[in-house]
Design an enzyme around this catalytic site. Structure first.
Site, short mmCIF file in Angstrom:
data_model
loop_
_atom_site.label_atom_id
_atom_site.label_comp_id
_atom_site.label_asym_id
_atom_site.label_seq_id
_atom_site.Cartn_x
_atom_site.Cartn_y
_atom_site.Cartn_z
N THR A 1 6.36 0.53 1.75
CA THR A 1 7.42 1.35 2.35
C THR A 1 6.74 2.41 3.18
O THR A 1 6.09 3.32 2.66
CB THR A 1 8.30 2.00 1.27
OG1 THR A 1 8.98 0.97 0.54
CG2 THR A 1 9.34 2.91 1.91
N LEU B 1 0.83 -1.21 0.00
CA LEU B 1 0.00 0.00 0.00
C LEU B 1 0.87 1.26 0.00
O LEU B 1 2.05 1.21 0.35
CB LEU B 1 -0.93 -0.03 1.21
CG LEU B 1 -1.87 -1.25 1.25
CD1 LEU B 1 -2.51 -1.41 2.62
CD2 LEU B 1 -2.94 -1.11 0.16
N PRO B 2 0.29 2.41 -0.40
CA PRO B 2 1.12 3.59 -0.64
C PRO B 2 1.60 4.36 0.59
O PRO B 2 2.53 5.16 0.47
CB PRO B 2 0.23 4.47 -1.51
CG PRO B 2 -1.17 4.03 -1.22
CD PRO B 2 -1.08 2.57 -0.91
N LYS C 1 9.24 10.44 -1.52
CA LYS C 1 8.56 9.83 -0.36
C LYS C 1 9.57 9.14 0.55
O LYS C 1 9.55 9.33 1.78
CB LYS C 1 7.53 8.81 -0.84
CG LYS C 1 6.95 7.94 0.26
CD LYS C 1 6.18 6.75 -0.30
CE LYS C 1 5.81 5.77 0.81
NZ LYS C 1 5.16 4.56 0.29
N LYS D 1 15.31 -0.07 4.45
CA LYS D 1 14.84 0.46 3.16
C LYS D 1 15.09 1.96 3.05
O LYS D 1 15.63 2.44 2.05
CB LYS D 1 13.35 0.16 3.01
CG LYS D 1 12.66 0.83 1.82
CD LYS D 1 13.21 0.35 0.48
CE LYS D 1 12.57 1.09 -0.69
NZ LYS D 1 11.18 0.69 -0.93
#
Length: 291
Positions: free
Chosen positions: A94, A65-66, A244, A169
């Site tokens: 992420t 999911l975003p 992001k 990450k």
């Protein structure tokens, strides 16, 4: 083979779900987009009418999911109440470290086991099943999640406790964002000094300036392996997604009082790039702002 719930079939999730189906799993897929569901069906997945329909009876629940708020909402509204007691919950989104840890603790409170497993590799790797997964969770949870992740990637690395996958990450992508900018600056300077881009690549790719941004993702068209630069910076890893990740890195740095001046400057440059012409381009397209 296992029944898997896959929630979130965007550019990354669609390819990942398809690879699980290709591996022989019974994949129950859900997304708000009908187009995404249609593509998943063609790839061998069974579209679900709701997230709950996908989750019930699944041995693994995978989300892609975003943002963290969507992950928390899906887990709170659907996953925790409907997941099988022995299911492994795998979030490949992420998101920020704090949210990842909250979700994992909430899973534990509900008697469930969760890992955070963000990915590296981009859309091409998602489609090809060659992603790298950085996994945060207990050793037992990692052991349960690893077989499913291996069906979607080439490398599955246990980074540590819950939240460690997200930490790995964002730190990795802070390096990537900064080195891409430095790579773009160097190629533009080389051009202005009259140095042929291919000749500079031949030197930098085997010298101390070597990096993934140089050898695998060169931002100059016609130099090195094929990259989005050869497609006018279309496809690949979108600049807004790099922004992001850099924002998440800066948020994390602030939470632990870490000094990241280069990362902060990279975030500023990508903010300007995305606000301008970069919103629809690959992140290596930031070279356009330097020419």
């Amino acid at each position: 083979m296992a029944r898997i719930a896959f929630i979130g079939l965007g550019n990354m999730g669609g390819g990942m779900a398809a690879n699980l189906a290709k591996a022989g799993h019974d994949v129950r897929a859900f997304d708000l987009s009908q187009d995404a569901l249609d593509k998943a069906k063609k790839a061998g997945c069974l579209p679900a009418a709701t997230a709950v329909d996908a989750i019930e009876g699944a041995e693994a629940v995978i989300t892609m999911l975003p943002a963290g708020r969507y992950v928390e909402a899906v887990y709170a509204d659907s996953v925790f109440e409907h997941a099988e007691p022995g299911a492994i919950l795998i979030d490949c989104s992420t998101i920020d470290v704090a949210t990842a840890r909250r979700v994992a603790q909430a899973a534990t409170d509900h008697g469930l086991t969760a890992v955070d497993a963000p990915v590296s590799g981009g859309i091409a790797a998602a489609n090809a099943g060659t992603l790298t997964f950085m996994v945060g969770g207990s050793a037992t949870a990692f052991e349960k999640a690893e077989p499913f992740l291996s069906d979607m990637g080439k490398s599955v690395i246990h980074a540590g406790a819950n939240g460690a996958g997200q930490a790995a990450k964002i730190c990795n992508n802070m390096i990537l964002g900064a080195t891409m900018i430095a790579t773009c600056e160097a190629f533009v300077l080389a051009e202005k000094l009259g140095l042929d881009p291919q000749k500079f690549y031949d030197v930098a790719s085997v010298s101390s300036g070597q990096s993934w941004s140089v050898t695998s993702y060169c931002p100059v068209p016609g130099v090195g392996p094929e990259t989005p630069a050869d497609r006018d910076y279309q496809g690949g890893f979108a600049a807004p997604l790099m922004l992001k990740d850099l924002r998440l890195a800066m948020e994390a740095a602030g939470s632990v009082d870490a000094q990241t001046p280069i990362g902060a400057r990279a975030a500023e440059l990508y903010e300007a790039f995305v606000a301008g012409e970069g919103a629809g381009l690959d992140f290596s397209g930031i070279i356009k702002t330097l020419r």
